[in-house]
Scaffold this motif. Structure first.
Motif, mmCIF file in Angstrom:
data_model
loop_
_atom_site.group_PDB
_atom_site.id
_atom_site.type_symbol
_atom_site.label_atom_id
_atom_site.label_comp_id
_atom_site.label_asym_id
_atom_site.label_seq_id
_atom_site.Cartn_x
_atom_site.Cartn_y
_atom_site.Cartn_z
ATOM 1 N N TYR A 140 1.297 22.061 -99.489
ATOM 2 C CA TYR A 140 0.264 21.587 -100.356
ATOM 3 C C TYR A 140 0.495 22.090 -102.029
ATOM 4 C CZ TYR A 140 -2.164 20.795 -96.181
ATOM 5 O OH TYR A 140 -2.633 20.226 -94.833
ATOM 6 N N ALA A 146 4.066 12.021 -100.435
ATOM 7 C CA ALA A 146 2.613 12.193 -100.063
ATOM 8 C C ALA A 146 2.014 10.910 -99.594
ATOM 9 C CB ALA A 146 1.771 13.105 -100.944
ATOM 10 N N SER A 174 6.653 17.924 -94.727
ATOM 11 C CA SER A 174 5.573 17.023 -95.102
ATOM 12 C C SER A 174 4.868 17.514 -96.430
ATOM 13 C CB SER A 174 4.528 16.520 -94.090
ATOM 14 O OG SER A 174 3.779 17.792 -93.478
ATOM 15 N N GLN A 191 1.204 17.070 -99.028
ATOM 16 C CA GLN A 191 0.090 16.866 -99.550
ATOM 17 C C GLN A 191 -0.175 17.285 -101.088
ATOM 18 O OE1 GLN A 191 -3.189 16.471 -96.975
ATOM 19 N NE2 GLN A 191 -1.884 16.308 -95.020
ATOM 20 N N ASP A 238 -2.540 8.501 -98.422
ATOM 21 C CA ASP A 238 -3.208 9.372 -97.697
ATOM 22 C C ASP A 238 -3.059 10.860 -97.684
ATOM 23 O OD1 ASP A 238 -4.229 7.196 -96.370
ATOM 24 O OD2 ASP A 238 -2.627 6.999 -94.585
ATOM 25 N N GLY A 239 -2.061 11.215 -98.419
ATOM 26 C CA GLY A 239 -1.792 12.686 -98.725
ATOM 27 C C GLY A 239 -2.379 13.344 -100.110
ATOM 28 N N LEU A 240 -3.043 12.493 -100.764
ATOM 29 C CA LEU A 240 -3.508 12.686 -101.938
ATOM 30 C C LEU A 240 -4.988 13.344 -101.590
ATOM 31 C CD1 LEU A 240 -2.863 9.938 -104.279
ATOM 32 C CD2 LEU A 240 -1.618 12.190 -104.024
ATOM 33 N N ILE A 241 -5.261 14.634 -101.970
ATOM 34 C CA ILE A 241 -6.558 15.257 -101.905
ATOM 35 C C ILE A 241 -7.578 15.396 -103.083
ATOM 36 C CG2 ILE A 241 -7.780 17.389 -100.580
ATOM 37 C CD1 ILE A 241 -5.336 17.603 -98.806
ATOM 38 N N THR A 274 2.678 22.202 -93.482
ATOM 39 C CA THR A 274 2.525 21.226 -94.659
ATOM 40 C C THR A 274 2.576 21.931 -95.912
ATOM 41 O OG1 THR A 274 1.274 19.203 -93.253
ATOM 42 C CG2 THR A 274 1.272 19.272 -95.743
#
Length: 384
Positions: free
Chosen positions: A248, A328, A298, A300, A331-334, A246
């Motif tokens: 990032y 993202a 993918s 994030q 669910d792909g936001l950290i 993934t």
């Protein structure tokens, strides 16, 4: 409109509005230039493929105002300095003629100087435009910013174009309910220092602005504390759980940068970086570079929280465009921040302004923020 008890409503029968658009505001955001001060920077942004969005964001705000308060008189600048973005809307438009178009900040200052009969000068731009407007305001005049710039640390901006339009419509219909903040901070940072990796915010002025808890952003806080053990623990946990396939995208700031540090990577801190398989694949990247790195993978996005304002997206990280954010998804936001920082927010919520209102609505709701190893806080995310 809601406000603090110590700010009194003004007994008016009508608010006189002015509108000034800085057509190049925010031009350097998506291409990673961290601002658009100076003709050389504008030329560089255009060379890199930047597209101006200030006019379109102004149109979004003023459309809402037009629907809520049809027939309102608006005094504005010529062409792309204002009048162009009001065409077809239900306003009575009075256009100011400039003596000599300079295509610089001088145009903004001249327009403000010509609005001596105006109660509220609405401007579309960033902190640099805010400084220009504030420098020419009369003693009893107020200002309100439609957020369009890269740098927006001042407390005179609405949280989004839609929030600005709604607030303006309310003011036009119910002028006697307007509540004011007479000491809103007008801040700016040195763009050259920012590009060199140094954040140097400075207070330039105080201005009058309408007060609304849900529609006006706070000014950005002062110097940051050290990261602390909790932040480093949270960053290490994020790094340990990364998927090697993934991409990032790591946002600006020391909180998100702590994740890069946990990976043993030297981040650009005030720029946007991209990591794949634990390796830095793009540093201080612009929109095109991020999209190229994300192709076929993918995605994030690791984000910190901006100062006391609570912004996640749309302030200083415009390089992360709407399409990348859509890929993202929520669910792909950290999200990463210390509990102290979240507790110190001007309002207990987080804000987003991606330049795509539908995307903003889809991202709104509740998200978890990593605050320490094994610890999270749930925060409400507001679109506008």
């Amino acid at each position: 409109m809601d406000g603090a008890a110590d700010h009194n409503a003004t007994e008016w029968t009508k608010v006189k509005f002015g509108l000034i658009v800085n057509p190049i505001a925010g031009l350097g955001g998506s291409v990673g230039l961290k601002g658009t001060d100076g003709p050389d920077t504008v030329a560089r942004a255009l060379q890199l493929g930047a597209v101006a969005h200030a006019g379109e964001r102004t149109r979004r705000a003023m459309t809402i105002m037009s629907n809520r308060a049809p027939g309102t008189v608006i005094k504005t600048g010529p062409d792309e300095l204002g009048a162009d973005w009001l065409k077809g809307l239900n306003f009575q438009v009075e256009t100011i003629k400039l003596s000599d178009r300079s295509h610089t900040a001088r145009d903004t200052r001249e327009l403000v100087s010509a609005m001596t009969d105006i109660d509220l000068v609405v401007f579309a731009g960033g902190d640099g435009t805010a400084r220009d407007v504030a420098s020419r305001l009369g003693q009893k005049q107020a200002m309100l910013g439609i957020p369009c710039g890269v740098k927006m640390h001042s407390g005179v901006f609405a949280v989004s174009p839609e929030a600005a339009g709604a607030l303006l419509g309310d003011m036009a219909v119910h002028p006697n309910r307007v509540v004011w903040d007479d000491h809103a901070e007008v801040m700016d940072i040195d763009e050259a220092a920012l590009r060199a990796g140094r954040l140097a915010p400075k207070l330039y002025d105080h201005a009058r602005t309408p007060l609304s808890r849900n529609r006006i952003q706070a000014s950005k806080g002062g110097p940051r504390r050290d990261w602390g053990v909790a932040l480093l623990g949270a960053a290490a946990e994020i790094a340990e759980n990364m998927d090697p396939e993934t991409l990032y995208i790591i946002g600006p700031g020391t909180s998100a940068g702590a994740v890069a540090k946990a990976l043993g990577i030297e981040s650009s801190v005030l720029g946007i970086d991209a990591v794949l398989g634990g390796e830095l694949v793009a540093s201080d990247a612009n929109l095109d570079e991020l999209e190229a790195a994300a192709r076929g993978r993918s995605v994030q996005i690791i984000l910190g929280v901006t100062g006391r304002q609570g912004f996640l997206l749309g302030r200083g990280n415009q390089q992360i465009g709407p399409e990348l954010i859509k890929r993202a998804g929520r669910d792909g936001l950290i999200l990463i921040a210390t509990e102290d920082k979240l507790a110190a927010l001007a309002r207990p919520r987080l804000w987003i302004d991606t330049d795509d209102p539908e995307l903003d609505k889809n991202l709104a709701g509740f998200l978890r923020v990593k605050t320490a190893r094994g610890r999270e806080m749930v925060m409400r995310v507001i679109a506008n």
